[in-house]
Design a protein around this motif. Structure first.
Motif, short mmCIF file in Angstrom:
data_model
loop_
_atom_site.label_atom_id
_atom_site.label_comp_id
_atom_site.label_asym_id
_atom_site.label_seq_id
_atom_site.Cartn_x
_atom_site.Cartn_y
_atom_site.Cartn_z
N PRO A 1 0.88 -1.36 0.04
CA PRO A 1 0.08 -0.06 -0.17
C PRO A 1 0.99 1.20 0.02
O PRO A 1 2.10 1.44 -0.24
CB PRO A 1 -0.77 -0.31 1.33
N ASP A 2 0.26 2.32 0.05
CA ASP A 2 0.80 3.72 0.42
C ASP A 2 0.20 4.26 1.54
O ASP A 2 -0.75 3.90 2.17
CB ASP A 2 1.04 4.56 -0.87
N TYR A 3 0.67 5.71 1.81
CA TYR A 3 0.06 6.17 2.98
C TYR A 3 0.31 7.60 2.79
O TYR A 3 0.99 8.35 2.12
CB TYR A 3 0.74 5.96 4.22
N GLY A 4 -0.73 8.49 3.72
CA GLY A 4 -0.67 9.86 3.52
C GLY A 4 -0.83 10.55 5.10
O GLY A 4 -1.27 9.69 6.06
N HIS A 5 -1.04 11.64 5.33
CA HIS A 5 -1.13 12.19 6.68
C HIS A 5 -2.54 12.92 6.62
O HIS A 5 -3.14 13.56 5.56
CB HIS A 5 -0.12 13.42 6.84
N LEU A 6 -3.35 12.88 7.85
CA LEU A 6 -4.37 13.48 8.11
C LEU A 6 -4.29 14.64 8.88
O LEU A 6 -3.20 14.70 9.83
CB LEU A 6 -5.59 12.45 8.82
N TYR A 7 -5.10 15.71 8.69
CA TYR A 7 -4.89 17.07 9.40
C TYR A 7 -6.41 17.34 10.35
O TYR A 7 -7.38 16.94 9.89
CB TYR A 7 -4.62 18.06 8.72
N LYS A 8 -6.21 18.08 11.25
CA LYS A 8 -7.22 18.22 12.18
C LYS A 8 -8.13 19.04 11.36
O LYS A 8 -9.70 19.08 11.52
CB LYS A 8 -6.88 19.31 13.27
N SER A 9 -7.97 19.96 10.42
CA SER A 9 -8.60 20.85 9.50
C SER A 9 -9.42 20.14 8.32
O SER A 9 -10.32 20.77 8.03
CB SER A 9 -7.91 22.01 8.85
N THR A 10 -9.02 18.68 8.25
CA THR A 10 -9.89 17.85 7.36
C THR A 10 -10.78 16.91 7.87
O THR A 10 -11.29 16.33 7.02
CB THR A 10 -8.79 17.12 6.48
N GLU A 11 -11.19 17.05 9.11
CA GLU A 11 -12.05 16.24 9.49
C GLU A 11 -13.45 17.04 9.34
O GLU A 11 -13.46 18.13 9.78
CB GLU A 11 -11.96 15.84 10.99
N VAL A 12 -14.42 16.21 8.95
CA VAL A 12 -15.69 16.82 8.74
C VAL A 12 -16.75 15.90 9.80
O VAL A 12 -16.66 14.92 10.03
CB VAL A 12 -16.46 16.30 7.28
N LYS A 13 -17.56 16.70 10.48
CA LYS A 13 -18.61 16.02 11.44
C LYS A 13 -19.40 14.98 10.63
O LYS A 13 -20.00 15.10 9.23
CB LYS A 13 -19.40 17.22 11.99
N ASN A 14 -19.62 13.80 11.26
CA ASN A 14 -20.56 12.91 10.68
C ASN A 14 -22.02 13.37 10.54
O ASN A 14 -22.57 14.21 11.19
CB ASN A 14 -20.90 11.79 11.71
N GLY A 15 -22.40 13.36 9.16
CA GLY A 15 -23.70 13.95 8.67
C GLY A 15 -23.50 15.32 8.22
O GLY A 15 -24.58 16.01 7.76
N GLY A 16 -22.27 15.74 7.95
CA GLY A 16 -22.16 16.92 7.83
C GLY A 16 -22.11 17.38 6.21
O GLY A 16 -22.23 16.43 5.45
N THR A 17 -21.77 18.50 5.87
CA THR A 17 -21.68 18.90 4.32
C THR A 17 -20.22 19.21 3.72
O THR A 17 -19.60 19.93 4.76
CB THR A 17 -22.67 19.86 4.08
N VAL A 18 -20.09 19.17 2.66
CA VAL A 18 -18.82 19.42 2.25
C VAL A 18 -19.06 20.10 0.98
O VAL A 18 -19.80 20.10 0.13
CB VAL A 18 -17.99 18.20 1.64
#
Length: 261
Positions: free
Chosen positions: A78-95
């Protein structure tokens, strides 16, 4: 043979593409001398930039865990990447689709760690011991590479094509379920798109997390207590457009959903 671009130059191109949401040409085409090691270096250069810009790393994502994708790209891991606090969306939220280029949606099992995992030699048993809980998640992937025409080095350099993620609030102890047997069904606008089980992620999503801990060791990186690890897509990833609603229904982990506006 001399390179067309340095890793520093390529990383700047990708970082700018992320900021303005305008894709760049295929890296492996404009500089076919880029190696996997170069690609991870490019990714880490942009992690450094993100941290300097005030981002907070919340975890990692693992990609290319399915046999089909590995065969397609001619790879064996596989490969990997990094997650950031600013990229979390609330469950049921909108993008807002204007903040993305060509997003796709993946249902995954997320691991939240209660202990550090530092390779080499991390086993599946170690992953079980280090996991605080697992939960249902959606990863929204996106590519800063034009038209998703990616090879392995392209997606690695582009932070594993990571964009956003959504977690369910339901916290499930890892020993209370059989990871390979967790079932996930992905719905788009109320209709079933595809479904699969934990077995579709390297046979067991915990194998994916163990791989990551051992891979990161090569770069002097440790998976930290409290980090979120997205273990890999259970099924293929449908594209998302304005007005779409996606929901991933997991057998023991609950549901996670997101709307695109």
């Amino acid at each position: 043979m001399s390179r067309n671009f340095t890793n520093e130059e390529l990383s700047k191109m990708l970082y700018e593409a992320l900021k303005i949401q305008k894709p760049i040409d295929v890296i492996s085409d404009i500089d076919n001398e880029v190696t996997v090691e170069d690609a991870y270096d490019i990714q880490l250069l942009n992690v450094k930039r993100a941290l300097e810009d005030g981002e907070i790393v919340t975890g990692k994502k693992i990609g290319l865990t399915s046999k089909g994708m590995q065969e397609l790209l001619g790879i064996t891991e596989p490969d990997y990447g990094h997650l950031y606090k600013s990229t979390e969306v609330k469950n049921g939220g909108t993008v807002d689709t204007k903040t993305l280029i060509r997003p796709k949606v993946e249902g995954e099992v997320a691991f939240v760690l209660k202990e550090d995992l530092k390779g080499p030699g991390i086993t599946v048993e170690d992953v079980y011991k280090a996991t605080d809980y697992i939960c249902a998640s959606i990863e929204i992937v996106d590519s800063r590479i034009k038209d998703w025409k990616i090879k392995l080095v392209d997606t690695i350099a582009d932070n594993g094509s990571s964009a956003l993620y959504i977690l369910n609030d339901k916290k499930v102890k890892i020993d209370d379920v059989s990871l390979p047997d967790i079932r996930m069904t992905l719905y788009k606008n109320g209709e079933v798109v595809n479904s699969g089980t934990g077995k579709d992620v390297l046979g067991n999503p915990a194998i994916s997390v163990a791989w990551l801990a051992n891979k990161l060791c090569e770069y002097g990186i440790t998976l930290k207590k409290g980090e979120i690890i997205l273990s890999g897509a259970i099924t293929a990833s449908p594209e998302a457009f304005k007005g779409d609603m996606f929901e991933c229904v997991f057998s023991e982990l609950g549901n996670v959903k997101v709307e695109f506006k």
